[in-house]
Design an enzyme around this catalytic site. Sequence first.
Site, PDB file in Angstrom:
ATOM      1  N   LYS A  10       0.842  -1.201   0.000  1.00 31.47           N
ATOM      2  CA  LYS A  10       0.000   0.000   0.000  1.00 31.47           C
ATOM      3  C   LYS A  10       0.875   1.247   0.000  1.00 31.47           C
ATOM      4  O   LYS A  10       1.900   1.291   0.694  1.00 31.47           O
ATOM      5  CB  LYS A  10      -0.899  -0.034   1.244  1.00 31.47           C
ATOM      6  CG  LYS A  10      -1.953   1.064   1.329  1.00 31.47           C
ATOM      7  CD  LYS A  10      -2.818   0.840   2.566  1.00 31.47           C
ATOM      8  CE  LYS A  10      -3.949   1.839   2.661  1.00 31.47           C
ATOM      9  NZ  LYS A  10      -4.813   1.582   3.843  1.00 31.47           N
ATOM     10  N   SER A  51     -10.182  -1.148   6.306  1.00 29.28           N
ATOM     11  CA  SER A  51      -9.483  -0.932   5.029  1.00 29.28           C
ATOM     12  C   SER A  51      -8.755  -2.142   4.471  1.00 29.28           C
ATOM     13  O   SER A  51      -8.274  -2.104   3.339  1.00 29.28           O
ATOM     14  CB  SER A  51      -8.496   0.234   5.165  1.00 29.28           C
ATOM     15  OG  SER A  51      -9.193   1.439   5.316  1.00 29.28           O
ATOM     16  N   SER A  93      -9.590   1.206   2.331  1.00 31.12           N
ATOM     17  CA  SER A  93      -8.730   2.067   1.538  1.00 31.12           C
ATOM     18  C   SER A  93      -7.562   1.333   0.871  1.00 31.12           C
ATOM     19  O   SER A  93      -6.877   1.897   0.017  1.00 31.12           O
ATOM     20  CB  SER A  93      -8.161   3.179   2.423  1.00 31.12           C
ATOM     21  OG  SER A  93      -7.319   2.647   3.440  1.00 31.12           O
TER      22      SER A  93
END
Length: 405
Positions: free
Chosen positions: A39, A140, A116
Site C-alpha cells: 500500500k 481498510s 482504503s
Amino acid sequence: MRYFAGMQNGEDGGCLMEHLDLGGTGGEGPLTGYTVVVKDSYDIEGYRSSNGSPDWRESHPVATETAPAVSRLLEAGCKVVGKAVMDEMAYSLEGQNHHYGTPVNPACPNRIPGGSSSGTAAAVARGLADVGLGGDTGGSVRIPASFCGIYGIRPTHGRVDISKSCPLAPSFDTGGWFARDAALLERVGHVLLDPSTRYHAPLPRWGVGIDAFDLVPKSASKAIYDRLSSNFEGVKAILGSPVEVSIASVEGLDLEGWVDVFRVCQGWEIWKTHGAWIETKKPNFGPGIKERFEMASKITEEEYIRANNLRDKIARHLDSLLENTMLTIPTAYGPAPKIGLPADELGNFRSKTLALTSIAGLAGLPQITMPVATVESCPLGMSLVGPRGSDEHLMHVATALSGVL
C-alpha cells in the site's frame, strides 16, 4: 518504474502506482519465492509515498528508510513488485480515488474494489502478487478483501509494527495483509506478528453474532449460512457447535449506535493527526474525503471524551464476551456496491458496514475475513473475530475451514 499507473487502468487494472523489483534474491526464507505489493502509505527507501493524495506526495520527502513491516517481508524472502493505489488519505472504504482512479475489482469489474487498501487487494485478487501489505483502521483490509473475494486480516492493534507508514487514527491503525489462500495468509502472519503478545488460551466456544447477521440483508446472511451448511459436520469438527451471541449490549446501544462512537473517536484522532497539515497545505481533497475531514474538524473535546468513555465500556464488554470465544460475523453489509451508486445509497452502505467493522476496531481485536459466500454473483466474506492476541489461532482456524468449505 511507472508512476501514476493507477490512472491508466492498463494491464495492472489500475492497481499499481509504481512497478518495483526489490528483494527476492538469494537466501532461503519463509516467504522466498513469493511476491508482495505494498500500500502506498508505507515508506520504501528511495521512494515517495502518496498516501493516496498528490498534495501529500508533493509535500513530503523521499523516504530515507524502509518501513519495518516491509523490511520483515523482504528479509523473509519476499520480492516487492509494486506500490499500490489507495483511497485518499486512507479515509474511505470505497476504493475510489478522485485523483488516481478506481482499481478494477477482478471479481466483479462493474463494482467498487473497496478501500482504503484498494489497489493492494485488487492486485492480489488479479494475481499481480501473492501477498498484499495493507493497513486497516476502520475496515481498510477487511472490506476490500470481502469485495474482491480473497483472504484478509486486521491484526490485533499493536501486534504489527506500522512505524514509517502514514498514520490516520493511531489508536485504531493496524497493519494488515491479503492472500488468495489461507495457508499463505497464515505464513505471512508468522513473519509480521510480534510473538511476545500472542494469546495462547484455547477458544472452545463458537459464537454466532446474531445481531450482526440480523443487520445485513437476508440474502447476505442466507448465503453465509448456506455455505456453512454445505459441510456443517466438517465446520463443527473445527469450530464446535454454534452458540448465538448478542454482541451489542452496552449503554443501550445497538451495533449501529457503535458507529457513532467509532466515528467520533476516529475523527478526533484524525484531525489531531492531520489537521495542522490540512490547514497549512489546503489540499485538494476529492468528494467524500473533503466532507469527512470537515466533519472531523468540528468534533469537540467534550464529544470525544463522551465517545471515548463509551469506547472503553465497549472494549471491556468485548473482552469479557470473547474470553473463550471465537465470533463469526458477516464482513460487510453485502457484496461490493456497483460503480456509480448514488452518494446517499453508498453512504448508507458504508454506515451499515461500519457497524460490522467497528466491533473489532473499537476494541483493537483481530479479525480475519474469508471468501465463503456469493451474492448477486459477487463475493461476500465471513469473518472470524477473537480476543486480543489470538491472531495465530484465527489464521489456523481459517486455514482449516478453507479445507472443508
